[in-house]
Design an enzyme around this catalytic site. Structure first.
Site: not given
Ligand code: ACO
Length: 331
Positions: A116, A258, A288
């Protein structure tokens, strides 16, 4: 005022026509909801490229827009630098396909792989090549077909990404020019590579039937860990860009972070003491798009006249690697 060697003279973007909304995930059997995705990421919809809307196709559309606005013909381009994590083929670079597509017959062409942050890396390389005297005019593109490398059965990653391309023309400044690239900054930490990566399918583990069946050639991400590092490293990148340009937050007319998710964007802006009214966000419409996200946004803000001649714009990015980078430009 810091003297500059190069400036951005034109911007463009190239996007697939198909819009895939959060509600559309139900049609491919993904259990999620618009509410969950919006609350965690701010993403409402993204573009998804068709078979013919390849990385090169999107790059060419963006490049033609940037060339038209800069008044630069294909024959005037000395170098094409294309940032991508999703090359159309593994060999040769997608940049040479773009070179052929545009008919940029005088141009050297190569890809940059820094996820990214790649487009900011590419801008830094272009500025350096101009400063060294090697070139006068560069086409710098970020183009990504993320839909081709994400696991469409993994709801924790497939909802985050989208396809698109953004491009700029970077040219040598005339003496006394006020517009230009004021500062750049790049960093990486490969010790954290396995938090966001594609485990298999490269030269270490060439593609096999098992790899495809196990889907280990697709993007894997430790979302929470990535989130923490993204906030920390994008904040550092903002600080470094301001330090090197000898500017304060109040001097910045617009921050283009970004576009990964709104919570990361808000945390970065807060750290940099820049109010959200001065932060551009389009992640709701495009998701993204990795290294395409900043040049797409830059083209939009110039087109919408949110910024114009004399405006100071700060850009910060974070991505797989990890890599992080920033730049401040005066338009
Ligand atoms: N819809 C519904 N539920 C979901 C989804 C979805 N799409 N995805 C995951 N869940 C569930 C999981 O299964 C989990 O359930 P569980 O507790 O029963 O196991 C629950 O939601 C929580 O999952 P987490 O992964 O802990 O959720 P979190 O609050 O961390 O949010 C997210 C996930 C949005 C991916 C967050 O961690 C995030 O934004 N991370 C940064 C990711 C990012 O932006 N990466 C790219 C940046 S760098 C680049 O651009 C290369």
């Amino acid at each position: 005022m810091i003297p500059t060697v190069a400036r951005i003279t034109g911007t463009g973007r190239g996007l697939p026509s198909r819009i895939f909304t959060n509600d559309d995930f139900a049609s491919i059997g993904i259990e999620t909801s618009d509410e969950w995705i919006m609350e965690r990421t701010g993403i409402h919809e993204r573009r998804i490229g068709s078979e013919t809307e390849t990385t090169c196709w999107m790059a060419a559309a963006a490049a033609r827009g940037a060339m038209a606005k800069a008044g630069v013909t294909a024959g005037e381009i000395d170098t094409i630098i294309l940032s991508t994590a999703t090359p159309d083929r593994l060999l040769p670079a997608t940049a040479v396909d773009l070179q052929a597509e545009l008919g940029a017959t005088r141009a050297a062409a190569f890809d940059v792989s820094a996820a990214c942050s790649g487009w900011l890396y590419a801008i830094t390389i272009a500025e350096g090549m101009i400063a060294s005297g090697a070139i006068d005019t560069a086409l710098v593109v970020g183009a990504e077909k993320m839909s081709a490398i994400i696991d469409w059965t993994d709801r924790s990653t497939c909802v985050l990404f989208g396809d698109g391309a953004g491009a700029v023309i970077v040219q040598r400044n005339k003496a006394g020019e006020k517009a230009g690239i004021l500062s750049t900054f790049m960093r990486s930490d490969g010790c954290l590579a396995n938090l966001l990566y594609r485990p298999d399918g490269g030269a270490a583990h060439p593609m096999t039937k098992e790899i495809v069946e196990n889907r280990t050639h697709l993007v894997k991400m430790a979302g929470r860990e990535v989130f923490k590092h993204a906030v920390r490293e994008m904040s550092e990148a903002a600080d470094r860009a301001l330090d090197s340009a000898k500017l304060r937050s109040a001097d910045i007319d617009l921050l283009i972070p970004h576009q990964a998710n709104t919570r990361i964007i808000e945390a970065t802006a807060k750290h940099a003491s820049i109010p959200m009214s001065k932060v551009y966000v389009n992640v709701d419409r495009f998701g993204n798009t990795s290294s395409a996200s900043i040049p797409i946004a830059l083209d939009e803000v110039i087109e919408k006249k949110i910024v114009g001649p004399g405006s100071t714009v700060m850009m910060v990015a974070f991505g797989a690697g990890f890599t992080w980078a920033s730049a401040i430009i005066r338009l």
